[in-house]
Design a protein around this motif. Structure first.
Motif, short mmCIF file in Angstrom:
data_model
loop_
_atom_site.label_atom_id
_atom_site.label_comp_id
_atom_site.label_asym_id
_atom_site.label_seq_id
_atom_site.Cartn_x
_atom_site.Cartn_y
_atom_site.Cartn_z
N PHE A 18 5.21 -6.48 -7.19
CA PHE A 18 3.83 -6.57 -7.64
C PHE A 18 3.59 -5.60 -8.78
CE2 PHE A 18 3.43 -8.88 -3.80
CZ PHE A 18 2.28 -9.63 -3.90
N SER A 19 2.61 -5.91 -9.60
CA SER A 19 2.27 -5.05 -10.74
C SER A 19 1.78 -3.69 -10.26
CB SER A 19 1.21 -5.73 -11.61
OG SER A 19 0.06 -6.04 -10.83
N MET A 20 1.85 -2.72 -11.19
CA MET A 20 1.43 -1.36 -10.88
C MET A 20 -0.02 -1.36 -10.37
SD MET A 20 1.30 1.93 -13.38
CE MET A 20 2.96 2.51 -13.24
N GLY A 21 -0.23 -0.60 -9.31
CA GLY A 21 -1.54 -0.55 -8.69
C GLY A 21 -1.72 -1.56 -7.57
N HIS A 22 -0.78 -2.51 -7.50
CA HIS A 22 -0.84 -3.53 -6.46
C HIS A 22 0.43 -3.56 -5.60
CE1 HIS A 22 -3.71 -5.13 -9.53
NE2 HIS A 22 -4.45 -5.19 -8.43
N GLU A 23 1.29 -2.57 -5.75
CA GLU A 23 2.56 -2.56 -5.02
C GLU A 23 2.38 -2.64 -3.51
OE1 GLU A 23 3.11 0.24 -8.63
OE2 GLU A 23 1.60 -0.05 -7.10
N VAL A 24 1.31 -2.06 -3.02
CA VAL A 24 1.08 -2.06 -1.57
C VAL A 24 0.90 -3.48 -1.03
CG1 VAL A 24 -1.44 -1.76 -1.64
CG2 VAL A 24 -0.13 -0.83 0.27
N PHE A 25 0.46 -4.41 -1.87
CA PHE A 25 0.35 -5.80 -1.42
C PHE A 25 1.72 -6.37 -1.08
CE2 PHE A 25 -3.82 -5.43 -3.34
CZ PHE A 25 -4.61 -6.18 -2.49
N GLY A 26 2.73 -6.00 -1.83
CA GLY A 26 4.09 -6.45 -1.53
C GLY A 26 4.60 -5.88 -0.22
N ARG A 27 4.35 -4.60 -0.01
CA ARG A 27 4.76 -3.96 1.24
C ARG A 27 4.02 -4.59 2.42
NH1 ARG A 27 3.41 1.84 0.28
NH2 ARG A 27 4.17 2.13 2.39
N TRP A 28 2.71 -4.83 2.25
CA TRP A 28 1.92 -5.48 3.30
C TRP A 28 2.45 -6.89 3.59
CZ3 TRP A 28 -0.87 -9.98 2.40
CH2 TRP A 28 -1.63 -10.43 3.47
N LEU A 29 2.72 -7.65 2.53
CA LEU A 29 3.17 -9.03 2.69
C LEU A 29 4.47 -9.09 3.50
CD1 LEU A 29 2.47 -11.94 1.85
CD2 LEU A 29 3.89 -11.59 -0.17
N MET A 30 5.42 -8.25 3.17
CA MET A 30 6.70 -8.28 3.87
C MET A 30 6.58 -7.71 5.29
SD MET A 30 8.56 -9.89 1.82
CE MET A 30 10.10 -9.80 2.70
N SER A 31 5.76 -6.69 5.47
CA SER A 31 5.64 -6.02 6.76
C SER A 31 4.76 -6.79 7.76
CB SER A 31 5.06 -4.62 6.56
OG SER A 31 4.78 -3.99 7.77
N GLU A 32 3.63 -7.28 7.29
CA GLU A 32 2.65 -7.86 8.20
C GLU A 32 2.68 -9.39 8.27
OE1 GLU A 32 1.14 -5.87 10.18
OE2 GLU A 32 1.48 -3.99 9.13
N ILE A 33 3.04 -10.05 7.17
CA ILE A 33 3.00 -11.51 7.13
C ILE A 33 4.41 -12.10 7.21
CG2 ILE A 33 2.31 -13.53 5.77
CD1 ILE A 33 -0.01 -11.85 6.94
N GLY A 34 5.31 -11.56 6.43
CA GLY A 34 6.68 -12.06 6.43
C GLY A 34 6.77 -13.46 5.85
N THR A 35 7.72 -14.22 6.35
CA THR A 35 7.98 -15.55 5.79
C THR A 35 7.53 -16.68 6.72
OG1 THR A 35 10.21 -15.52 6.72
CG2 THR A 35 9.95 -14.70 4.46
N LYS A 36 6.74 -16.35 7.70
CA LYS A 36 6.30 -17.36 8.67
C LYS A 36 5.10 -18.14 8.13
CE LYS A 36 8.14 -15.14 12.72
NZ LYS A 36 9.47 -15.35 12.37
#
Length: 121
Positions: A18-36
């Motif tokens: 994710f772009s700078m300032g939005h990196e936490v969205f990537g961490r959230w996506l992989m940690s909390e949502i995943g690929t389901k």
């Protein structure tokens, strides 16, 4: 908010950037949502439900991150930032703020989720 989804063909896993300032969205996506897909679809349904209401705020607490949805914004925050149920304040917090908290418009958030769903399906 800009993002890229990638597949690691060596171990058949996914990565997000994710772009700078939005990196936490990537961490959230992989940690909390995943690929389901069912988790992604449930969140998209929640967004649709919230868009039909006004002046609402929905907090979705995850294991590592919490997501707050309003009719205008999506905010992701690392749960580790909370101290005794409160957020820290002051200059020392600004360093963590950029790495552990992110905010974007609700339309951008929904578009990102739709793209992620298409990518992992």
């Amino acid at each position: 908010m800009e993002f890229k989804f990638k597949t690691d063909t060596l171990n058949d896993s996914y990565r997000v950037e994710f772009s700078m300032g939005h990196e936490v969205f990537g961490r959230w996506l992989m940690s909390e949502i995943g690929t389901k897909p069912e988790k992604i679809n449930a969140l998209l349904a929640k967004l649709e439900e919230l868009q039909s209401k006004q002046d609402v705020e929905e907090l979705i607490e995850g294991r590592d991150f919490s997501l707050t949805l309003t009719d205008d914004d999506a905010i992701v925050m690392a749960n580790s930032l909370y101290v005794d149920g409160e957020l820290p304040e002051g200059e020392d917090f600004s360093h963590y703020d950029s790495e552990s908290v992110g905010e974007c418009g609700i339309e951008d958030f929904e578009a990102m989720l739709q793209s992620w769903l298409e990518f992992v399906s």
